[in-house]
Scaffold this active site. Structure first.
Site, PDB file in Angstrom:
ATOM      1  N   MET A 168      -2.761 -25.715  20.258  1.00 20.31           N
ATOM      2  CA  MET A 168      -2.244 -26.542  19.168  1.00 20.31           C
ATOM      3  C   MET A 168      -1.790 -25.695  17.986  1.00 20.31           C
ATOM      4  O   MET A 168      -0.822 -26.038  17.299  1.00 20.31           O
ATOM      5  CB  MET A 168      -3.294 -27.552  18.718  1.00 20.31           C
ATOM      6  CG  MET A 168      -3.593 -28.635  19.743  1.00 20.31           C
ATOM      7  SD  MET A 168      -2.122 -29.514  20.310  1.00 20.31           S
ATOM      8  CE  MET A 168      -1.475 -30.159  18.778  1.00 20.31           C
ATOM      9  N   GLU A 169      -2.473 -24.583  17.751  1.00 20.02           N
ATOM     10  CA  GLU A 169      -2.069 -23.698  16.657  1.00 20.02           C
ATOM     11  C   GLU A 169      -0.696 -23.096  16.928  1.00 20.02           C
ATOM     12  O   GLU A 169       0.156 -23.021  16.029  1.00 20.02           O
ATOM     13  CB  GLU A 169      -3.113 -22.596  16.464  1.00 20.02           C
ATOM     14  CG  GLU A 169      -4.377 -23.043  15.759  1.00 20.02           C
ATOM     15  CD  GLU A 169      -5.271 -23.952  16.581  1.00 20.02           C
ATOM     16  OE1 GLU A 169      -6.161 -24.595  15.993  1.00 20.02           O
ATOM     17  OE2 GLU A 169      -5.099 -24.027  17.824  1.00 20.02           O
ATOM     18  N   ASP A 214      15.172 -27.607   6.967  1.00 19.54           N
ATOM     19  CA  ASP A 214      15.230 -27.779   5.513  1.00 19.54           C
ATOM     20  C   ASP A 214      16.104 -26.715   4.858  1.00 19.54           C
ATOM     21  O   ASP A 214      16.866 -27.010   3.929  1.00 19.54           O
ATOM     22  CB  ASP A 214      13.813 -27.712   4.934  1.00 19.54           C
ATOM     23  CG  ASP A 214      13.807 -27.841   3.424  1.00 19.54           C
ATOM     24  OD1 ASP A 214      14.254 -28.889   2.920  1.00 19.54           O
ATOM     25  OD2 ASP A 214      13.367 -26.890   2.751  1.00 19.54           O
ATOM     26  N   LEU A 231      -8.215 -34.199  15.234  1.00 22.45           N
ATOM     27  CA  LEU A 231      -9.356 -33.871  16.081  1.00 22.45           C
ATOM     28  C   LEU A 231      -9.370 -32.418  16.551  1.00 22.45           C
ATOM     29  O   LEU A 231     -10.175 -32.045  17.402  1.00 22.45           O
ATOM     30  CB  LEU A 231      -9.399 -34.815  17.287  1.00 22.45           C
ATOM     31  CG  LEU A 231      -9.513 -36.303  16.915  1.00 22.45           C
ATOM     32  CD1 LEU A 231      -9.540 -37.167  18.163  1.00 22.45           C
ATOM     33  CD2 LEU A 231     -10.742 -36.564  16.058  1.00 22.45           C
ATOM     34  N   CYS A 232      -8.489 -31.594  15.996  1.00 21.19           N
ATOM     35  CA  CYS A 232      -8.510 -30.163  16.314  1.00 21.19           C
ATOM     36  C   CYS A 232      -9.669 -29.478  15.603  1.00 21.19           C
ATOM     37  O   CYS A 232      -9.982 -29.802  14.458  1.00 21.19           O
ATOM     38  CB  CYS A 232      -7.199 -29.499  15.885  1.00 21.19           C
ATOM     39  SG  CYS A 232      -5.853 -29.739  17.036  1.00 21.19           S
ATOM     40  N   HIS A 233     -10.277 -28.506  16.276  1.00 25.42           N
ATOM     41  CA  HIS A 233     -11.345 -27.733  15.658  1.00 25.42           C
ATOM     42  C   HIS A 233     -10.749 -26.697  14.702  1.00 25.42           C
ATOM     43  O   HIS A 233      -9.727 -26.086  15.024  1.00 25.42           O
ATOM     44  CB  HIS A 233     -12.167 -27.000  16.722  1.00 25.42           C
ATOM     45  CG  HIS A 233     -12.869 -27.907  17.674  1.00 25.42           C
ATOM     46  ND1 HIS A 233     -12.243 -28.441  18.781  1.00 25.42           N
ATOM     47  CD2 HIS A 233     -14.138 -28.387  17.680  1.00 25.42           C
ATOM     48  CE1 HIS A 233     -13.103 -29.210  19.434  1.00 25.42           C
ATOM     49  NE2 HIS A 233     -14.255 -29.199  18.795  1.00 25.42           N
TER      50      HIS A 233
END
Length: 202
Positions: A155-156, A170, A119-121
């Protein structure tokens, strides 16, 4: 703790703030009952912007919001043993330079946030920088994201440090399987209606 699980719907008879007449909508900002898989779960109306009046997930409409400069800063920690830290500092790990690969992976992930978080733009980032500091107990990753948009870049920034941390795992897992990640957290954000926020312990 209040939570909503699954795709429940607000039941008019269960919600004191709901107009049970035809076409009625929820009223006020009080608590409502949400029926989820046969279980009534408490919810606060209008506090979760990604949930609509019927309890469905949605992308927030930011069409009418003004563009402002948005900045967010986030961090993640990667914990590892002293022997792995030494290999990291000496660049003696078999996959090459873990720090540079993790940094580039974080930048790439930050640009792809809306593909990963439903739901992030989608945002056109104007800047995204990642730094990684090696410590005696592992590594601290920090990201700063910037844009000029109708919604923020928290969020980014958090996606960038999270993926950078996973990439560092990793790159180092051949030396140590027990590497830990966390916390991943927002440190600061500015821009938009909510203004400037800084984590108290940052």
């Amino acid at each position: 703790m209040e939570r909503i699980i699954g795709s429940g719907r607000l039941g008019a008879s269960e919600c004191p703030h709901h107009d049970s007449t035809a076409g009625g909508r929820a009223r006020g900002r009080g608590k409502c009952a949400v029926l989820v898989d046969g279980v009534t779960v408490a919810s606060r109306k209008n506090e979760l912007t990604h949930v609509d009046a019927e309890g469905r997930a949605r992308m927030v409409d930011v069409t009418e919001k003004s563009e402002t400069i948005r900045v967010a800063r986030a961090e993640a920690f990667v914990g590892m043993s002293a022997s792995t830290v030494k290999l990291l500092r000496d660049r003696a790990l078999p996959k090459g330079n873990p720090l540079e690969v993790a940094r580039i992976a974080g930048i790439q992930a930050g640009k792809k946030t809306s593909d990963l978080i439903p739901l992030c733009h989608p945002l056109a980032l104007t800047h995204l920088d990642i730094s990684i500091d090696v410590t005696d107990s592992g590594a601290r990753i920090e990201a700063v994201a910037r844009t000029k948009a109708e919604t923020g870049v928290e969020m980014e920034a958090m996606t960038a440090v999270a993926v950078a941390a996973l990439t560092l795992y990793d790159m180092c897992k051949a030396a140590e399987k027990g590497i830990s990640i966390g916390p991943v957290r927002l440190l600061e954000k500015s821009g938009g209606k909510s203004g400037h926020w800084v984590r108290a312990d940052s």
